[in-house]
Design an enzyme around this catalytic site. Structure first.
Site, PDB file in Angstrom:
ATOM      1  N   PHE A   1       0.874  -1.187   0.000  1.00 45.09           N
ATOM      2  CA  PHE A   1       0.000   0.000   0.000  1.00 45.09           C
ATOM      3  C   PHE A   1       0.899   1.220   0.000  1.00 45.09           C
ATOM      4  O   PHE A   1       1.788   1.335   0.848  1.00 45.09           O
ATOM      5  CB  PHE A   1      -0.883   0.046   1.255  1.00 45.09           C
ATOM      6  N   GLU A   2       0.663   2.113  -0.946  1.00 43.56           N
ATOM      7  CA  GLU A   2       1.361   3.395  -0.916  1.00 43.56           C
ATOM      8  C   GLU A   2       0.455   4.423  -1.561  1.00 43.56           C
ATOM      9  O   GLU A   2      -0.185   4.128  -2.572  1.00 43.56           O
ATOM     10  CB  GLU A   2       2.645   3.381  -1.764  1.00 43.56           C
ATOM     11  N   ILE A   3       0.401   5.619  -0.962  1.00 40.67           N
ATOM     12  CA  ILE A   3      -0.122   6.774  -1.678  1.00 40.67           C
ATOM     13  C   ILE A   3       1.042   7.748  -1.677  1.00 40.67           C
ATOM     14  O   ILE A   3       1.549   8.109  -0.608  1.00 40.67           O
ATOM     15  CB  ILE A   3      -1.367   7.380  -0.997  1.00 40.67           C
TER      16      ILE A   3
ATOM     17  N   HIS B   1      12.231   2.196  -0.763  1.00 37.56           N
ATOM     18  CA  HIS B   1      11.343   3.375  -0.722  1.00 37.56           C
ATOM     19  C   HIS B   1      11.379   4.031   0.659  1.00 37.56           C
ATOM     20  O   HIS B   1      11.445   5.263   0.774  1.00 37.56           O
ATOM     21  CB  HIS B   1       9.896   2.978  -1.010  1.00 37.56           C
TER      22      HIS B   1
END
Ligand SMILES: Nc1nc2c(ncn2[C@@H]2O[C@H](COP(=O)(O)OP(=O)(O)O)[C@@H](O)[C@H]2O)c(=O)[nH]1
Ligand SMILES: *[C@@H]1O[C@H](CO)[C@@H](O)[C@H](O)[C@H]1NC(C)=O
Ligand SMILES: [Mg+2]
Length: 381
Positions: free
Chosen positions: A280-282, A317
């Protein structure tokens, strides 16, 4: 023994009943064709149960209109194989139901092989939003020539012997390297600033009635997460040494207000293995595209650790975000109930009710011993 007379009677009886059967069915057939002609006049084409004509249009109410007003420059991103289709539609249906049927953000699907027609049809059925399908260029995906394959194969073998998850897989390494340094440079993503990464087989538990991309934009956030945890050290033996080497060579790229304390407990000497779970990443694509992270990725890539070890895109990241952004540019999406096996974040208290969440609030990873959220909280203490 049958007498000739009886024989004649039997044959006659057969002929007569055959005649009846044939004339009856012929009559039935005639009636059926005239019925079908009648139903054709009323819109049907052939005899069929009424439900097959569908529910008349006038019964439908308008679906929720797309939210009017300000929109972000944003898209969903899904990297997937054709074989991931069933898991992809499960995730995507929930994205639509919990959030996107109101907001109508587009989707970009990426794959190193062409998506099948079946894949395209089944995901397109789920949304009215725009969907684009991208083919990843070979050079962004496969193991580069300058990697010493003999050495890489030896290391993979050792990892398999040590039961390191995905330890023997080149494909998984390609995926991790792609997600670390190439997804944000794909042609189809060039026109976007923000992305929301979605993986197959995940669960979204709560309704989201605001636009997280606008929150990112207004508050100058660059990275949003829901779950954080410790990385398996066996996958990254030399990652932190490489990071330190990079910091020493580029001290001014590290933000003075960075989240270094999230990833190191001793001022950068050692890595505590904390990372944001990148399934999950925004995030802000321009942050990855910027000078600091681009240089950082290239530096890591040259060391070959994506193949000689099994560096994941999550620690890469996370370390990038923790070093090159300000700590308050990293956002915890506390109201997004989310599960990727085997961990889940379930919103607590008022947020649980507000999002009409269906997860069990007692099943919540936030402050389990293996979670790193306490270190994130400590950044702001
Ligand atoms: N196109 C493509 N996608 C992949 C490949 N391997 C993994 N993925 C995608 O990369 C993401 C992570 O893979 P996944 O199997 O979920 O790994 P895990 O979550 O770390 O166990 C998912 O979105 C997968 O669909 C691959 O070889 N090709
Ligand atoms: C969206 O963001 C990208 C990347 O920053 C930019 O190139 C593009 O012009 C933006 N589009 C709009 C409509 O603002
Ligand atoms: Mg996954």
């Amino acid at each position: 023994m049958m007498t000739p007379m009886r024989y004649v009677v039997l044959v006659l009886a057969i002929i007569i009943s055959l005649h009846f059967i044939l004339s009856f069915s012929h009559e039935e057939y005639g009636r059926a064709t005239s019925l079908s002609r009648l139903s054709e006049q009323f819109g049907g084409s052939s005899p069929q149960p009424p439900y097959k004509n569908g529910v008349p249009e006038e019964y439908y109410v308008p679906s929720t209109p797309p939210v009017q007003g300000r929109r972000a420059n944003a898209t969903f991103v899904l990297l997937a194989r054709n074989g991931d289709l069933n898991g992809v539609v499960m995730s995507m249906k929930q994205v639509e139901d919990r959030f996107n049927k109101e907001f109508q953000y587009p989707y970009v699907f990426l794959n190193e092989e062409p998506f099948s027609d079946e894949f395209k049809e089944r995901v397109s059925a789920l949304t009215d939003a725009k969907i684009e399908f991208g083919l990843i260029p070979k050079e962004d995906w496969v193991q580069p020539d300058w990697i010493d394959e003999t050495r890489a194969a030896e290391e993979r073998k050792k990892m398999v012997q040590n039961n390191v998850i995905y330890g023997g897989s080149v494909a998984y390494r390609n995926m991790c390297r792609f997600n670390s340094g190439f997804f944000y440079r794909q042609e189809l993503l060039a026109k976007y600033k923000y992305y929301w990464r979605v993986e197959p087989d995940v669960t979204f538990f709560c309704d989201l009635h605001y636009d997280p991309f606008l929150l990112m934009e207004d508050q100058k956030k660059v990275y949003g997460f829901t779950v954080s945890l410790y990385e398996y050290p066996a996958t990254i033996p030399t990652l932190w040494d490489t990071v330190k080497e990079f910091i020493n060579a580029n001290p001014d790229l590290v933000d003075p207000d960075s989240a270094m304390r999230f990833i190191s407990d001793d001022g950068g000497e050692t890595y505590n293995n904390c990372h944001f779970w990148s399934n999950f990443e925004i995030g802000d694509l321009d942050f990855w595209r910027g000078e600091a992270y681009s240089k950082f990725f290239d530096f890591l890539d040259e060391k070959g650790g994506f193949y000689y070890e099994r560096w994941g895109d999550a620690p890469v990241h996370s370390i990038g975000a923790a070093l090159f952004a300000k700590k308050d540019q990293i956002h915890f999406f506390n109201d997004i109930g989310y599960r990727h096996n085997p961990f889940q974040h379930c919103p607590q208290g008022d947020l649980h009710k507000k999002g009409k969440c269906w997860c069990n609030p007692k099943e919540n990873f936030d402050y389990e011993w293996y979670s790193c959220l306490k270190r994130y909280d400590a950044l702001f203490a």
